[in-house]
Design a protein around this motif. Structure first.
Motif, short mmCIF file in Angstrom:
data_model
loop_
_atom_site.label_atom_id
_atom_site.label_comp_id
_atom_site.label_asym_id
_atom_site.label_seq_id
_atom_site.Cartn_x
_atom_site.Cartn_y
_atom_site.Cartn_z
N GLU A 258 3.05 24.02 17.78
CA GLU A 258 2.77 22.27 17.62
C GLU A 258 2.47 22.08 18.18
O GLU A 258 1.48 20.87 17.96
N GLN A 259 3.56 22.66 19.00
CA GLN A 259 2.82 21.63 20.94
C GLN A 259 0.83 21.09 21.58
O GLN A 259 0.13 20.80 21.21
N VAL A 260 0.87 22.78 20.63
CA VAL A 260 0.03 22.97 21.39
C VAL A 260 -1.04 22.06 20.60
O VAL A 260 -2.44 21.92 20.91
N GLY A 261 -0.94 22.20 18.95
CA GLY A 261 -1.83 21.61 18.02
C GLY A 261 -2.54 19.81 18.88
O GLY A 261 -3.33 19.82 18.00
N TYR A 262 -0.40 19.77 19.44
CA TYR A 262 -0.92 18.20 19.45
C TYR A 262 -1.79 17.82 20.17
O TYR A 262 -2.03 16.84 20.24
N ARG A 263 -1.69 18.73 21.20
CA ARG A 263 -2.62 18.39 22.19
C ARG A 263 -3.55 18.61 21.97
O ARG A 263 -4.81 18.25 22.63
N LEU A 264 -4.17 19.67 21.07
CA LEU A 264 -5.42 19.74 21.62
C LEU A 264 -6.40 19.24 20.23
O LEU A 264 -7.75 18.56 19.86
N MET A 265 -5.54 17.94 19.20
CA MET A 265 -6.31 17.29 18.60
C MET A 265 -6.75 15.89 18.99
O MET A 265 -7.69 15.68 18.78
N GLY A 266 -6.29 15.68 20.19
CA GLY A 266 -7.52 14.67 21.18
C GLY A 266 -8.46 14.96 21.92
O GLY A 266 -9.58 14.56 22.14
N GLN A 267 -8.86 17.31 21.39
CA GLN A 267 -9.71 17.60 21.89
C GLN A 267 -11.03 17.71 21.03
O GLN A 267 -11.75 18.36 20.89
N GLY A 268 -10.01 16.93 19.87
CA GLY A 268 -11.22 17.42 18.41
C GLY A 268 -11.09 18.86 17.66
O GLY A 268 -12.19 19.10 17.13
N VAL A 269 -9.79 19.29 18.23
CA VAL A 269 -9.28 20.38 17.92
C VAL A 269 -8.61 20.64 16.59
O VAL A 269 -7.68 20.00 17.32
N TYR A 270 -8.96 20.71 15.08
CA TYR A 270 -7.56 20.54 14.87
C TYR A 270 -7.42 22.25 14.19
O TYR A 270 -7.51 22.49 13.06
N PHE A 271 -5.72 22.64 14.03
CA PHE A 271 -5.71 23.72 13.57
C PHE A 271 -5.17 23.61 11.81
O PHE A 271 -5.04 23.26 11.75
N GLU A 272 -6.22 24.75 11.73
CA GLU A 272 -5.41 24.97 9.93
C GLU A 272 -4.51 25.94 9.50
O GLU A 272 -3.69 25.55 8.86
N SER A 273 -4.66 26.93 10.46
CA SER A 273 -3.68 27.16 10.57
C SER A 273 -3.06 28.33 11.85
O SER A 273 -4.02 28.81 12.47
N VAL A 274 -1.65 28.79 12.05
CA VAL A 274 -2.38 29.65 13.29
C VAL A 274 -0.86 30.46 12.62
O VAL A 274 0.64 30.58 12.10
N GLU A 275 -0.88 32.27 12.81
CA GLU A 275 0.53 33.09 12.15
C GLU A 275 -0.49 34.29 13.45
O GLU A 275 -0.88 34.29 14.24
N HIS A 276 1.11 35.19 13.72
CA HIS A 276 1.38 36.11 14.33
C HIS A 276 0.68 37.37 13.70
O HIS A 276 2.02 37.08 12.71
N ALA A 277 0.30 37.78 13.97
CA ALA A 277 -0.01 39.42 13.67
C ALA A 277 0.32 40.47 14.62
O ALA A 277 -0.29 40.72 15.44
N GLY A 278 0.91 40.37 14.23
CA GLY A 278 1.52 41.89 15.25
C GLY A 278 1.44 41.41 17.15
O GLY A 278 2.91 40.50 17.07
N ASP A 279 0.61 41.78 16.92
CA ASP A 279 0.80 41.39 19.10
C ASP A 279 -0.25 40.28 19.50
O ASP A 279 -0.68 40.72 20.83
N ARG A 280 -0.66 40.18 18.11
CA ARG A 280 -1.80 38.42 19.00
C ARG A 280 -1.50 37.81 17.12
O ARG A 280 -0.38 37.32 16.46
N LEU A 281 -1.46 36.34 18.33
CA LEU A 281 -1.84 34.97 17.73
C LEU A 281 -3.44 34.63 16.53
O LEU A 281 -4.34 34.86 17.39
N GLU A 282 -3.19 34.19 15.49
CA GLU A 282 -4.42 34.62 15.28
C GLU A 282 -4.26 32.82 14.70
O GLU A 282 -3.54 32.67 14.05
#
Length: 118
Positions: free
Chosen positions: A11-35
């Motif tokens: 959540e904190q990563v998402g908030y930090r990126l908003m100021g950079q013009g990046v807006y998370f739509e979804s974040v999912e743990h998929a096994g050994d990776r983050l999508e």
């Protein structure tokens, strides 16, 4: 922004990126990776390379604060049209190589950009 995790770090990563013009739509743990899927407000077509760097930098800052490194697979959408602008990937092992000094910053960036599909 929807998270399939209660991880406050994400959540904190998402908030930090908003100021950079990046807006998370979804974040999912998929096994050994983050999508992650995010919208970019950057003009033009394709995926802005500098923005990829900003996203990775914010994740690396989270890792320095104690979050575990993980492979990230990203889908980038256009904020106006909602269409796919491209995908990219950052492999967890590259972070460890970078930390050990087995990989330079330039080589690290090159590997990420090699995964870019627009």
């Amino acid at each position: 922004m929807s998270f399939e995790t209660n991880d406050t770090v994400l959540e904190q990563v998402g908030y930090r990126l908003m100021g950079q013009g990046v807006y998370f739509e979804s974040v999912e743990h998929a096994g050994d990776r983050l999508e992650i899927e995010y919208e970019t407000v950057a003009p033009g077509e394709g995926v802005p390379h500098r923005q990829i760097g900003r996203v990775i930098t914010v994740f690396r800052e989270a890792i320095e604060e104690g979050w575990e490194p993980t492979t990230i697979e990203a889908r980038v959408l256009d904020s106006d049209a909602g269409t796919l602008r491209g995908t990219w990937r950052m492999d967890e092992s590259w972070l460890y190589e970078l930390e050990r000094g087995d990989l330079s910053e330039v080589e690290f960036s090159g590997r990420v950009l090699e995964t870019l599909e627009e």
